[in-house]
Design an enzyme around this catalytic site. Structure first.
Site, PDB file in Angstrom:
ATOM      1  N   ASP A 165      30.121  22.514 -30.823  1.00  0.00           N
ATOM      2  CA  ASP A 165      28.665  22.689 -30.861  1.00  0.00           C
ATOM      3  C   ASP A 165      28.359  23.916 -31.710  1.00  0.00           C
ATOM      4  OD1 ASP A 165      28.972  20.679 -28.991  1.00  0.00           O
ATOM      5  OD2 ASP A 165      27.560  21.546 -27.540  1.00  0.00           O
ATOM      6  N   LYS A 228      21.337  18.679 -31.377  1.00  0.00           N
ATOM      7  CA  LYS A 228      21.199  19.224 -30.025  1.00  0.00           C
ATOM      8  C   LYS A 228      20.059  20.224 -30.027  1.00  0.00           C
ATOM      9  CE  LYS A 228      23.963  22.147 -26.886  1.00  0.00           C
ATOM     10  NZ  LYS A 228      25.306  22.727 -26.627  1.00  0.00           N
ATOM     11  N   LYS A 264      21.575  15.437 -28.009  1.00  0.00           N
ATOM     12  CA  LYS A 264      21.908  16.203 -26.807  1.00  0.00           C
ATOM     13  C   LYS A 264      20.812  17.209 -26.493  1.00  0.00           C
ATOM     14  CE  LYS A 264      25.318  19.441 -24.869  1.00  0.00           C
ATOM     15  NZ  LYS A 264      26.604  20.137 -25.082  1.00  0.00           N
TER      16      LYS A 264
END
Lengths: 328, 780
Positions: A165, A228, A264
Site C-alpha cells: 500500500d 485506496k 479499498k
C-alpha cells in the site's frame, strides 16, 4: 515509457489480469467532473435505498469479513501484537459460529502492517492463503526521500509482502502536477514487482472530490492494482461520497481499457451497518466482481468486532457483547 | 438458500417493512370509511374499493361522495370559517404546529399506509413524502404566526375546495391544507379516488390536534365528486393539482363565478445535460427525476436533452444504470421502483410506449409477475413532433433527444405546451445561470432534480398551470387584498347627438402596433363625442387581426424583458416627463371625453408612472432558506405578453395603471383602452413615441372590449389577460383562457378606486410577474 509485463504470480484470490496501466492521458484527466452536492445526495440516500436482512445480512457480513485487510498501523506495534492480529485473521469469527453458519475456514482478506512487521506477519500466517500487505513509501505522509520510498517497497516485497500500500504525494495533486503523480506511481508499481500495489490517495487531504477523481484516474493510468482512500491517519478518512467518486473512476477506467481495478476504503468504517452500505454500493455501481477480495477490501481494525457481535445476534437472537469475542 | 450460497451470490434478499399497524388501523374502521365532515366520520354509504396496486387486494371500502355530501361539507366549512379566521394568528399557528408534531408521531403509519394505497416504494413515502408533509406544517405554522404582522390588508378567501391527485396523496393534501388553514380559510378536500386512505388518517389526526369542527372536511369519491365541489356556489377558492385536461375543465367550470383558482398541472419537463456535466451524477439524477414514484410525478424530468457529443456514451451508461434498478413489492426496503397506481394507468403507459416509433429500451431487470409494474424505459430516436416527446406519459418512461448548442437546448426545452420544471446539468456556473432564466418553467434545478421544500415556491407556467405552492408566494394564493367590493357600473360611450359640428381639423386616431400607428384592419372607425355633443374625432375599431398583429409585435419586443430594471425605470420616468409636458392638453381631453375635470387624473397618472419607475429595480426576488447547502432563488420574472382591457372610467389613469406595472416588470403588452373614452390613449401614442420606449413593448388596439376580449382570451401566445372593463367579461375571459391556461385577472364586475391606493402597488406587481424558483446546490 517502460512497459510492464503482467504478473505471473497469481495471488490466491486473483482471477483477472493485473492493471498494466496506460499512457498518461491528460485530456481525460482534465475532462473529469465531480459534482460534490450531487454525489453527496446519492451517498446520503443510499442507506434508505438498500437493506439486507436476516440470513442475507449474515451472509453479507461474512462476506465483509472475508474482505477485511485486518490492520494495525501504530507506533506502538510490537511483534506480539502483530502475531495476535494474525491469529485473529486466521480465525476472525468464533469457530462455533462459523460452524453454525456453514462457513468454516473463513479468514480475513489480508493483514496490513508496517514494513518492520512484515516478516513477523508472514511467519504468523504460514499455512494460510492470507496475504500480508505492507504500507510502504514513508507512510503515512509520503514525504521521505523518493529513493528511500522506492527502497522501502523493495524491502517489503523481499520480506514477503504480497501487497504494497503506497501513499501518493498529495502535493502533486494539489498543484495539478499530474505528470509527476503518474511518474511516481509508475516507479512505485515497478518497484513492487509481482506484489500488487494499492495507491493510497489520502483523500482527506486532496480537498475536493474533483481532485479525488483525477488522482484516482492518474494512479490507474500508472498501473495501480487498487486505489485506496486513506491512510487512516487523515482527519477525514473513507466516506461514501469519496467512495462513489473513486469507484465511478474505476468504472470509467474499465470502460476505456477493459481492466478492472480494485477499491479499498480505509479508516472510519467501524460498524457492520456501514460495511453493508459499502457492499451495496460496490454491488450496484460496479457489480459482483467487486465483492471479491481481489477487487475489494476494507481497511479496518475495529469493524470485525462489530460484525462478530451482529453475527452472534443473528445466531442467538440476543444482542451480543464485545468480551464474548476474541480480541484481535 | 444456505448462508454459503448467499455468500457466493450476494443477492439482496427480501427486506419487508411490516404493515401490521396499518392493518390494525384499517380493521378498527371495519375496512369501511365514510366522509369526514364537521369533525366526524359520516356513515359509509355507497362505496367503492381502494386497492393495493402492488397486489390488487382491496384495502378498504370508500364512500362515493354525492352532491349532498359536498353540500354538507361546504356548509360545515362555512360555519367554521369566520371563527377560524378570527382566531389570533398565534392560535392558528399552534394548531398547525400540533399537526406537524402529530404527523411526525404517526410518521411510519402514514408512510406504510401511503405505500400500500399508492404503490410507491416505502423508501419514498418514509424518507421523502412524510418528512416533507411534516416540514410543510411546521413552515406554515410559522407563516400563520407571522401573517398578521407581515401581511396586513389581506383576508382569507373563505371556504377553499381542494382537489388533489393520487401521486403524492398526503403531500398534496399538506400543500393545500397547510397554507389554506394558516391563512384563515376552512377546507373541503377531495382526495383522489385511487388513494384516499392517508387523507382519512390525517382527518383522524386533526381530531387529535383538536382542530375545530368543520375547519377541515374530507369528502371521498371520484371525478364527479370533485366536479360537484368545484361547482359548489359556497366555495370561494379552488386549488387543484392534477392533469392539464381536468385543469382546463375546472378553469371553464369556475369561469365568471368569482372563485379564486390555482392550478398545478402536468408537465414534460426538460432535463438538460451539457457535455461538461458530471455525467454519472446526471445519470443518478435521472433516477430521481423519472424513476422516482414510477415517473408519476408532474415535474418529472421526463424529456432528456443531452448534448450530441456525449449522447452515445450517456445513453450507454444510462441503460446500465437502469438495469440496476430493482422493481418489486413497494413495502420492501430494498426496492427502487414500486407499482404504478392502477391497472388503468398501467394500460395507458403500455399503450403509449407501444405506439411509439422510437427505439425503446426496457431496463433489464426482473419484473414481478403480478401487480401493476412497468419497467424503467428509455426511448431514443424520436423527433420533436413525436407524441411521446410532447405528451406527458406519467410513467417510468424517459424520452431522449440531442442538442448542439446552449441556444438550441433552450429552444428544445421550451418547445412544449408545458412549463413546470427543468433540470440543468453543467459544471460551468456561467452556463447554468444563463440557461436557468431562459427556460419556461416555474422551477429550475441546477445539477439536481426534484428538490422540494415548504419555503420554496413550486408551480408552473403555460399549460402547467398557475399559482405557487410553498413560501410566502404560496400563502398569497390563499389570501385576497381587503378592499371595497362596490359593483362597477357599465360606462357607455356618449351616443351620437342629433346635430354636431365637425372637428376643426380632422385627427385620425389609429392603432399603435409595433411602434407604428396602423390603420385598423377592418377599415372601420367610430366617432367619439363629448357629453356636450361635441364631435371629438374618430377612433379605429380594432378586430381580431389587429389583435394578432399586436401580439406578434409584442413578442418581437421581448428583448425588453432583458433590459435592466434601471433602464426600464428611465423610460418610465421619461414617459412621465413627456406626459407632464402635455398635462394641460391631456386634462382637457379627459374633460372633453368624460365631462369631468381631468387635472387630477393626469397628475395621478404621472405619479403612477413614477411609482412603477421606482418599482422597476426594487421588486426583488428572494433567496429562500431551504434545507440544503445551496440557494433557492425566487426570481420575479416577467409573465411575457400581457393583454389588458383597460378601465373604462379612467381613460388615462386606467391605461397607465395597467401598462406601467406590466412594462416595469419587463413584460410587453397589448392594451385595449377605455372603450367609451379611447382618445386619451390614442393621444398617448406620441408620448410613447418620444420616450425611447422600444417598438412593440406597448401596443394599443382601440375598439370594443366585448369584441376583443374573446380573441385575446383565446390567443395561444398571450401569457396573461387582465380585465378592468366595465363590461363584465370575466366569465368569457376565464372560460376562453382555458385554451392555453393563460393567467387571468378579472374584476368580476367590481369597481376599483384608480385614484387611491388600490390602483397601484404589489398586487399589480404580483400579477405582472411569475416567480421562478432556481435551486442551486453548491459545494466543491
Amino acid at each position: 515509457m517502460q512497459t510492464l509485463t503482467p504478473s505471473k504470480t497469481q495471488l490466491p484470490q486473483v482471477a483477472h489480469p493485473r492493471n498494466p496501466g496506460m499512457p498518461l492521458d491528460l485530456d481525460w484527466v482534465a475532462a473529469v467532473q465531480a459534482n460534490t452536492s450531487a454525489i453527496e445526495r446519492r451517498a446520503a440516500t443510499l442507506g434508505g435505498r438498500r437493506s439486507v436482512k436476516k440470513e442475507f445480512q449474515a451472509a453479507w457480513l461474512l462476506k465483509a469479513v472475508s474482505l477485511i485487510d485486518l490492520t494495525t498501523l501504530s507506533g506502538d506495534d510490537t511483534w506480539g501484537r502483530v502475531e495476535r492480529l494474525c491469529a485473529k485473521a486466521r480465525q476472525p469469527v468464533a469457530p462455533w459460529m462459523l460452524e453454525k453458519l456453514g462457513m468454516e475456514g473463513l479468514t480475513t482478506g489480508a493483514v496490513c502492517v508496517y514494513h518492520d512487521m512484515v516478516e513477523t506477519a508472514v511467519r504468523a500466517l504460514e499455512g494460510t492463503k492470507i496475504p500480508v500487505a505492507a504500507v510502504s513509501t514513508g507512510f503515512p505522509a509520503g514525504l521521505s526521500p523518493f529513493d528511500l520510498r522506492i527502497e522501502e517497497i523493495r524491502r517489503s516485497v523481499a520480506a514477503g509482502a504480497q501487497e504494497i500500500d503506497i501513499v501518493i504525494s498529495r502535493r502533486h495533486v494539489l498543484t495539478g502536477n499530474w505528470q509527476a503523480l503518474y511518474d511516481e506511481m509508475r516507479e512505485m508499481r515497478d518497484a513492487c514487482g509481482n506484489a500488487h500495489v494499492k495507491a493510497i490517495l489520502a483523500t482527506g487531504e486532496l480537498a475536493t472530490l474533483r481532485n479525488v477523481a483525477r488522482a484516482s484516474l492518474v494512479c490507474m493510468m500508472a498501473g495501480a492494482d487498487f486505489i485506496k482512500t486513506s491512510t487512516g491517519k487523515e482527519s477525514v478518512n473513507a466516506t461514501l461520497p469519496v467512495t462513489l467518486t473513486m469507484i465511478r473512476a474505476i468504472r470509467d477506467y474499465q470502460d476505456r481499457t477493459g481492466v478492472k481495478v480494485g477499491y479499498k476504503p480505509a479508516g472510519g468504517i467501524a460498524k457492520a451497518k456501514d460495511a453493508l452500505l459499502y457492499l451495496a454500493l460496490m454491488k450496484d455501481e460496479l457489480g459482483h466482481p467487486w465483492l471479491q477480495p481481489d477487487l475489494f477490501r476494507f481497511g479496518a481494525s475495529s469493524l470485525l468486532g462489530d460484525i462478530e457481535r451482529q453475527l452472534e445476534h443473528y445466531l442467538t437472537g440476543h444482542y451480543s457483547a464485545a468480551n464474548r469475542h476474541a480480541m484481535g | 438458500m444456505t448462508i454459503k450460497e448467499i455468500f457466493d451470490r450476494m443477492d439482496y434478499g427480501p427486506a419487508p417493512e411490516g404493515n401490521a399497524e396499518v392493518k390494525a388501523w384499517l380493521a378498527k374502521h371495519g375496512q369501511t370509511f365514510g366522509h369526514f365532515i364537521d369533525g366526524g366520520f359520516t356513515k359509509p354509504a355507497a362505496t367503492f374499493a381502494t386497492k393495493n396496486p402492488a397486489n390488487g387486494t382491496d384495502l378498504a371500502q370508500i364512500t362515493q361522495g354525492t352532491a349532498q355530501d359536498i353540500d354538507a361539507a361546504v356548509a360545515a366549512a362555512r360555519r367554521a370559517q369566520p371563527k377560524w379566521a378570527r382566531l389570533p394568528a398565534h392560535a392558528r399557528a399552534k394548531y398547525l404546529y400540533a399537526l406537524a408534531r402529530l404527523i411526525q408521531k404517526h410518521a411510519r403509519l402514514l408512510a406504510v399506509l401511503e405505500t400500500m394505497d399508492n404503490g410507491k416504494p416505502i423508501r419514498e413515502s418514509r424518507d421523502i413524502d412524510v418528512p416533507l408533509v411534516a416540514r410543510h406544517f411546521y413552515y406554515h405554522a410559522g407563516l400563520a404566526q407571522l401573517m398578521d404582522s407581515e401581511l396586513p390588508g389581506h383576508a382569507p378567501h373563505g371556504v377553499c375546495g381542494a382537489v388533489i391527485p393520487w401521486n403524492f396523496p398526503l403531500l398534496m393534501l399538506a400543500w393545500k391544507v397547510a397554507p389554506a388553514l394558516a391563512a384563515g380559510n376552512t377546507v373541503v378536500l377531495k382526495p383522489a379516488e385511487y388513494t384516499p386512505l392517508t387523507a382519512l388518517l390525517f382527518a383522524e389526526i386533526t381530531r387529535e390536534a383538536g382542530l375545530p369542527k368543520g375547519v377541515l372536511n374530507i369528502v371521498t369519491g371520484d371525478g364527479d365528486t370533485g366536479a360537484a365541489l368545484v361547482a359548489h356556489p359556497g366555495v370561494d377558492k379552488i386549488a387543484f393539482t392534477g392533469s392539464t385536461a381536468v385543469g382546463k375543465a375546472i378553469r371553464r367550470a369556475t369561469a365568471g363565478t368569482g372563485k379564486a383558482l390555482t392550478l398545478e398541472l402536468g408537465g414534460k419537463s426538460p432535463y438538460i445535460v451539457f457535455d461538461d456535466a458530471d455525467i454519472d451524477s446526471a445519470i443518478e439524477g435521472l433516477v430521481d427525476a423519472i424513476w422516482f414514484n414510477q415517473g408519476q410525478v408532474c415535474c418529472a424530468g421526463s424529456r432528456l436533452l443531452v448534448q450530441e457529443g456525449i449522447a452515445p456514451r450517456f445513453h450507454e451508461k444510462l441503460k446500465r444504470r437502469m438495469d440496476g434498478l430493482r422493481l418489486g413489492d413497494p413495502l420492501d426496503k430494498c426496492i427502487d421502483v414500486g407499482a404504478v397506481v392502477d391497472p388503468i394507468q398501467l394500460a395507458t403507459i403500455t399503450d403509449m410506449v407501444n405506439g411509439s416509433d422510437g427505439d425503446i429500451y426496457h431496463a433489464d431487470t426482473p419484473i414481478p409477475a403480478q401487480g401493476c409494474f412497468y419497467p424503467p424505459t428509455l426511448i431514443t430516436g424520436l423527433g420533436t413532433a413525436s407524441r411521446l416527446m410532447q405528451e406527458e406519459i406519467f410513467g417510468p418512461v424517459l424520452v431522449s433527444m440531442t442538442f448542439r448548442t446552449p441556444a438550441e437546448a433552450v429552444d428544445l426545452a421550451n418547445n412544449t405546451r408545458y412549463g413546470l420544471a427543468a433540470s440543468v446539468w453543467t459544471e460551468n456556473v456561467n452556463l447554468a445561470l444563463d440557461i436557468a432564466p431562459k427556460i419556461k418553467a416555474g422551477v429550475v434545478w441546477v445539477n439536481a432534480t426534484n428538490l422540494f421544500d415548504a419555503a420554496a415556491g413550486f408551480g408552473g407556467v403555460r399549460e402547467s398551470g398557475f399559482g405557487r405552492e410553498g413560501g410566502w408566494e404560496g400563502l398569497m394564493a390563499y389570501l385576497k387584498p381587503v378592499r371595497s367590493a362596490k359593483p362597477l357600473k357599465p360606462v357607455a360611450a356618449i351616443p351620437e347627438p342629433r346635430d354636431f359640428d365637425p372637428p376643426t381639423l380632422d385627427r385620425t386616431a389609429k392603432l399603435f402596433i409595433g411602434g407604428k400607428q396602423a390603420r385598423p384592419d377592418g377599415g372601420y372607425s367610430r366617432p367619439v363625442f363629448s357629453p356636450k355633443g361635441k364631435h371629438l374625432g374618430h377612433v379605429g375599431l380594432g378586430n381580431r387581426k389587429d389583435i394578432r398583429n399586436a401580439v406578434e409585435a409584442a413578442h418581437a419586443a421581448k428583448g425588453w424583458g432583458k433590459a435592466t430594471g434601471h433602464n426600464r425605470a428611465q423610460i418610465l420616468y421619461y414617459i412621465a416627463e413627456n406626459l407632464s409636458a402635455r398635462a394641460t392638453e391631456f386634462a382637457a381631453r379627459i374633460r372633453d371625453l368624460t365631462g369631468r375635470d381631468g387635472t387630477a387624473e393626469v397628475d395621478a397618472s404621472i405619479a403612477r408612472l413614477f411609482t412603477y419607475a421606482a418599482w422597476s429595480d426594487k421588486y426583488d426576488g428572494q433567496a429562500k432558506s431551504v434545507p440544503i447547502r445551496g440557494v433557492a432563488l425566487a426570481m420575479n420574472e416577467p409573465v411575457g405578453v400581457i393583454a389588458a382591457l383597460c378601465p373604462d372610467e379612467a381613460p388615462l389613469l386606467g391605461l397607465i395603471s395597467t401598462m406601467a406595472p406590466a412594462i416595469a416588470m419587463g413584460n410587453t403588452c397589448v392594451l385595449v383602452p377605455s372603450d367609451p373614452f379611447p382618445l386619451a390613449a390614442t393621444d398617448l401614442y406620441q408620448v410613447l413615441e418620444t420616450s425611447d420606449l422600444p417598438a412593440g413593448v406597448v401596443n394599443i388596439v382601440t375598439g370594443s372590449h366585448a369584441e376583443l376580449a374573446k380573441p385575446l382570451a383565446g390567443h395561444m401566445d398571450v401569457e396573461a389577460l387582465w380585465s378592468f372593463s366595465s363590461t363584465d367579461l370575466s366569465a368569457l375571459i376565464e372560460s376562453e383562457s382555458a385554451a392555453n391556461l393563460k393567467r387571468t385577472w378579472v374584476n368580476n364586475g367590481r369597481a376599483r378606486d384608480w385614484m387611491g391606493a388600490e390602483g397601484e402597488g404589489r398586487e399589480f406587481l404580483r400579477h405582472a410577474t411569475a416567480i421562478k424558483t432556481i435551486w442551486v446546490p453548491y459545494g466543491e
